[in-house]
Design an enzyme around this catalytic site. Structure first.
Site, PDB file in Angstrom:
ATOM      1  N   LYS A 195      40.524  41.744  42.193  1.00 13.35           N
ATOM      2  CA  LYS A 195      41.418  40.681  42.685  1.00 13.35           C
ATOM      3  C   LYS A 195      42.855  41.205  42.809  1.00 13.35           C
ATOM      4  O   LYS A 195      43.502  41.025  43.830  1.00 13.35           O
ATOM      5  CB  LYS A 195      41.407  39.470  41.722  1.00 13.35           C
ATOM      6  CG  LYS A 195      40.028  38.875  41.500  1.00 13.35           C
ATOM      7  CD  LYS A 195      40.061  37.695  40.547  1.00 13.35           C
ATOM      8  CE  LYS A 195      40.489  38.023  39.131  1.00 13.35           C
ATOM      9  NZ  LYS A 195      39.519  38.859  38.377  1.00 13.35           N
ATOM     10  N   ARG A 202      40.733  28.886  37.131  1.00  9.29           N
ATOM     11  CA  ARG A 202      39.664  29.523  36.371  1.00  9.29           C
ATOM     12  C   ARG A 202      38.745  28.498  35.717  1.00  9.29           C
ATOM     13  O   ARG A 202      37.784  28.879  35.057  1.00  9.29           O
ATOM     14  CB  ARG A 202      40.288  30.354  35.268  1.00  9.29           C
ATOM     15  CG  ARG A 202      40.179  31.855  35.508  1.00  9.29           C
ATOM     16  CD  ARG A 202      40.989  32.491  34.410  1.00  9.29           C
ATOM     17  NE  ARG A 202      40.612  33.832  34.142  1.00  9.29           N
ATOM     18  CZ  ARG A 202      41.298  34.880  34.565  1.00  9.29           C
ATOM     19  NH1 ARG A 202      42.335  34.730  35.347  1.00  9.29           N
ATOM     20  NH2 ARG A 202      40.915  36.084  34.213  1.00  9.29           N
ATOM     21  N   ARG A 260      41.329  51.540  34.343  1.00 12.08           N
ATOM     22  CA  ARG A 260      42.500  50.972  35.026  1.00 12.08           C
ATOM     23  C   ARG A 260      43.817  51.331  34.321  1.00 12.08           C
ATOM     24  O   ARG A 260      43.914  51.347  33.106  1.00 12.08           O
ATOM     25  CB  ARG A 260      42.366  49.452  35.040  1.00 12.08           C
ATOM     26  CG  ARG A 260      43.646  48.752  35.444  1.00 12.08           C
ATOM     27  CD  ARG A 260      43.491  47.293  35.669  1.00 12.08           C
ATOM     28  NE  ARG A 260      42.835  46.592  34.603  1.00 12.08           N
ATOM     29  CZ  ARG A 260      42.339  45.377  34.741  1.00 12.08           C
ATOM     30  NH1 ARG A 260      42.410  44.767  35.892  1.00 12.08           N
ATOM     31  NH2 ARG A 260      41.764  44.786  33.731  1.00 12.08           N
ATOM     32  N   ARG A 284      46.098  48.073  29.547  1.00 15.81           N
ATOM     33  CA  ARG A 284      46.119  46.747  28.931  1.00 15.81           C
ATOM     34  C   ARG A 284      45.353  46.715  27.612  1.00 15.81           C
ATOM     35  O   ARG A 284      44.286  47.306  27.494  1.00 15.81           O
ATOM     36  CB  ARG A 284      45.505  45.723  29.905  1.00 15.81           C
ATOM     37  CG  ARG A 284      46.489  45.221  30.920  1.00 15.81           C
ATOM     38  CD  ARG A 284      45.870  44.472  32.050  1.00 15.81           C
ATOM     39  NE  ARG A 284      44.899  43.450  31.685  1.00 15.81           N
ATOM     40  CZ  ARG A 284      44.300  42.668  32.558  1.00 15.81           C
ATOM     41  NH1 ARG A 284      44.596  42.778  33.850  1.00 15.81           N
ATOM     42  NH2 ARG A 284      43.417  41.782  32.184  1.00 15.81           N
TER      43      ARG A 284
HETATM   44  P1  AP5 Z   1      41.675  45.043  39.485  1.00 21.06           P
HETATM   45  O1  AP5 Z   1      42.091  44.809  40.891  1.00 21.06           O
HETATM   46  O2  AP5 Z   1      42.742  45.295  38.480  1.00 21.06           O
HETATM   47  O3  AP5 Z   1      40.702  43.864  39.014  1.00 21.06           O
HETATM   48  P2  AP5 Z   1      40.999  42.324  38.728  1.00 21.06           P
HETATM   49  O4  AP5 Z   1      39.913  41.544  39.377  1.00 21.06           O
HETATM   50  O5  AP5 Z   1      42.403  41.969  39.092  1.00 21.06           O
HETATM   51  O6  AP5 Z   1      40.749  42.338  37.171  1.00 21.06           O
HETATM   52  P3  AP5 Z   1      41.537  41.718  35.942  1.00 21.06           P
HETATM   53  O7  AP5 Z   1      40.951  42.379  34.725  1.00 21.06           O
HETATM   54  O8  AP5 Z   1      43.021  41.803  36.118  1.00 21.06           O
HETATM   55  O9  AP5 Z   1      41.087  40.258  36.007  1.00 21.06           O
HETATM   56  P4  AP5 Z   1      41.002  39.296  34.877  1.00 21.06           P
HETATM   57  O10 AP5 Z   1      40.643  38.108  35.662  1.00 21.06           O
HETATM   58  O11 AP5 Z   1      40.114  39.594  33.734  1.00 21.06           O
HETATM   59  O12 AP5 Z   1      42.440  39.396  34.192  1.00 21.06           O
HETATM   60  P5  AP5 Z   1      43.757  38.501  34.321  1.00 21.06           P
HETATM   61  O13 AP5 Z   1      44.908  39.408  34.256  1.00 21.06           O
HETATM   62  O14 AP5 Z   1      43.655  37.554  35.448  1.00 21.06           O
HETATM   63  O15 AP5 Z   1      40.618  46.237  39.483  1.00 21.06           O
HETATM   64  C1  AP5 Z   1      40.133  46.792  38.275  1.00 21.06           C
HETATM   65  C2  AP5 Z   1      40.094  48.326  38.400  1.00 21.06           C
HETATM   66  O16 AP5 Z   1      39.084  48.691  39.348  1.00 21.06           O
HETATM   67  C3  AP5 Z   1      41.407  48.931  38.921  1.00 21.06           C
HETATM   68  O17 AP5 Z   1      41.656  50.117  38.224  1.00 21.06           O
HETATM   69  C4  AP5 Z   1      41.145  49.218  40.405  1.00 21.06           C
HETATM   70  O18 AP5 Z   1      41.844  50.362  40.863  1.00 21.06           O
HETATM   71  C5  AP5 Z   1      39.642  49.437  40.444  1.00 21.06           C
HETATM   72  N1  AP5 Z   1      39.028  48.880  41.665  1.00 21.06           N
HETATM   73  C6  AP5 Z   1      39.379  47.748  42.313  1.00 21.06           C
HETATM   74  N2  AP5 Z   1      38.589  47.540  43.382  1.00 21.06           N
HETATM   75  C7  AP5 Z   1      37.690  48.559  43.388  1.00 21.06           C
HETATM   76  C8  AP5 Z   1      36.612  48.898  44.259  1.00 21.06           C
HETATM   77  N3  AP5 Z   1      36.287  48.152  45.322  1.00 21.06           N
HETATM   78  N4  AP5 Z   1      35.902  50.028  43.973  1.00 21.06           N
HETATM   79  C9  AP5 Z   1      36.220  50.790  42.903  1.00 21.06           C
HETATM   80  N5  AP5 Z   1      37.241  50.529  42.050  1.00 21.06           N
HETATM   81  C10 AP5 Z   1      37.970  49.422  42.296  1.00 21.06           C
HETATM   82  O19 AP5 Z   1      43.658  37.634  32.987  1.00 21.06           O
HETATM   83  C11 AP5 Z   1      43.835  38.200  31.702  1.00 21.06           C
HETATM   84  C12 AP5 Z   1      43.753  37.110  30.650  1.00 21.06           C
HETATM   85  O20 AP5 Z   1      44.809  36.145  30.859  1.00 21.06           O
HETATM   86  C13 AP5 Z   1      42.476  36.269  30.666  1.00 21.06           C
HETATM   87  O21 AP5 Z   1      41.426  36.886  29.933  1.00 21.06           O
HETATM   88  C14 AP5 Z   1      42.956  34.960  30.030  1.00 21.06           C
HETATM   89  O22 AP5 Z   1      43.061  35.068  28.645  1.00 21.06           O
HETATM   90  C15 AP5 Z   1      44.355  34.809  30.613  1.00 21.06           C
HETATM   91  N6  AP5 Z   1      44.396  34.047  31.884  1.00 21.06           N
HETATM   92  C16 AP5 Z   1      44.792  34.515  33.100  1.00 21.06           C
HETATM   93  N7  AP5 Z   1      44.705  33.551  34.037  1.00 21.06           N
HETATM   94  C17 AP5 Z   1      44.227  32.434  33.398  1.00 21.06           C
HETATM   95  C18 AP5 Z   1      43.894  31.134  33.840  1.00 21.06           C
HETATM   96  N8  AP5 Z   1      44.016  30.754  35.113  1.00 21.06           N
HETATM   97  N9  AP5 Z   1      43.405  30.257  32.924  1.00 21.06           N
HETATM   98  C19 AP5 Z   1      43.275  30.610  31.610  1.00 21.06           C
HETATM   99  N10 AP5 Z   1      43.563  31.848  31.124  1.00 21.06           N
HETATM  100  C20 AP5 Z   1      44.038  32.762  32.026  1.00 21.06           C
END
Ligand code: AP5
Length: 220
Positions: free
Chosen positions: A13, A88, A127, A161
């Site tokens: 994402k 979410r 990552r 992270r």
């Molecule tokens: P990347 O693009 O970083 O993946 P992502 O989908 O953004 O993953 P996240 O881990 O950031 O998502 P998340 O939803 O768990 O975390 P968030 O920060 O939102 O890609 C990952 C890796 O793969 C990278 O190194 C990239 O280079 C590589 N890659 C990408 N595409 C690829 C491909 N096609 N092929 C190969 N490699 C690839 O949330 C963190 C925490 O915050 C949550 O756990 C929760 O506690 C809280 N939180 C955040 N939002 C909310 C909400 N709305 N409600 C409640 N809690 C929330």
């Protein structure tokens, strides 16, 4: 154009949102980034959410909804935004519907990135991001062009992270399947959902997303 990128942790994402931000001049709104910034700043909100994030659980809906409701009204969102990591839960999606209506905005498109659970751990554990500008990389899938130097800003410090460890990733995945996956039928029922195969390479996924956006723009 206002869109949502939906998918499990590590689905891509953030990677795709950063690209769309540059290419389509849309503002990326990542709730994960906002929460991590709050933790890093040492604010009251940060200390409230740190343990929750470290356990891989979801932060309470009211905190997140308030954060986004304020954010989408800022001038930098006037040209359109990409919601990355929000909504979410179904209550968050309902709150988003309300805030869009109140601001006379509409949701053009919800894009699901479909990735097998097995591939996600490898993505998340490789990552890293630039400490200065936040550009995202991966040890093998998307390394920096010059070792140790950010492609975007030339920065030389990178961050991994705290919640990108196997135990927390398992909890994040469990939260995704239990609390976030119900959004798929929610948006499918409204005719806004498109699914993209997120298992391909970054460029291939980007091309599929662009095809979906073109369809959205032309109302197809
Ligand atoms: P990347 O693009 O970083 O993946 P992502 O989908 O953004 O993953 P996240 O881990 O950031 O998502 P998340 O939803 O768990 O975390 P968030 O920060 O939102 O890609 C990952 C890796 O793969 C990278 O190194 C990239 O280079 C590589 N890659 C990408 N595409 C690829 C491909 N096609 N092929 C190969 N490699 C690839 O949330 C963190 C925490 O915050 C949550 O756990 C929760 O506690 C809280 N939180 C955040 N939002 C909310 C909400 N709305 N409600 C409640 N809690 C929330």
């Amino acid at each position: 154009m206002n869109l949502i990128l939906l998918g499990p942790p590590g689905a891509g994402k953030g990677t795709q949102a950063q690209r769309l931000e540059e290419k389509h001049n849309l503002k990326q709104l990542s709730t994960g980034d906002m929460l991590r910034a709050a933790v890093a700043s040492g604010s009251e909100l940060g200390s409230q959410v740190k343990g929750i994030i470290d356990r891989g659980e979801l932060v309470p809906d009211d905190i997140i909804v308030e954060m986004i409701a304020e954010r989408i009204q800022r001038p930098d969102c006037a040209g359109g935004f990409i919601l990355d990591g929000f909504p979410r839960t179904v209550p968050q999606a309902e709150a988003l519907d309300e805030m869009l209506a109140q601001n006379d905005l509409k949701l053009d498109c919800v894009i699901e990135l479909k990735v097998d659970d097995g591939a996600l751990v490898a993505r998340v554990s490789g990552r890293f991001t630039c400490a200065a500008c936040g550009a995202g990389y991966h040890d093998t899938n998307k390394p920096t062009k010059r070792a140790g130097v950010c492609d975007s800003c030339g920065g030389k410090e990178f961050i991994r992270r705290d919640d990108d460890n196997a135990e927390t990733v398992a909890a994040r995945l469990e939260a995704y399947h239990r609390q976030t996956a119900p959004l798929l039928p929610y948006y499918d029922g409204r005719g806004t959902l498109s699914s993209v195969d997120g298992m391909g390479g970054i460029e291939q996924v980007a091309a599929e997303i662009d095809a979906v956006l073109n369809k959205c723009k032309t109302g197809g």
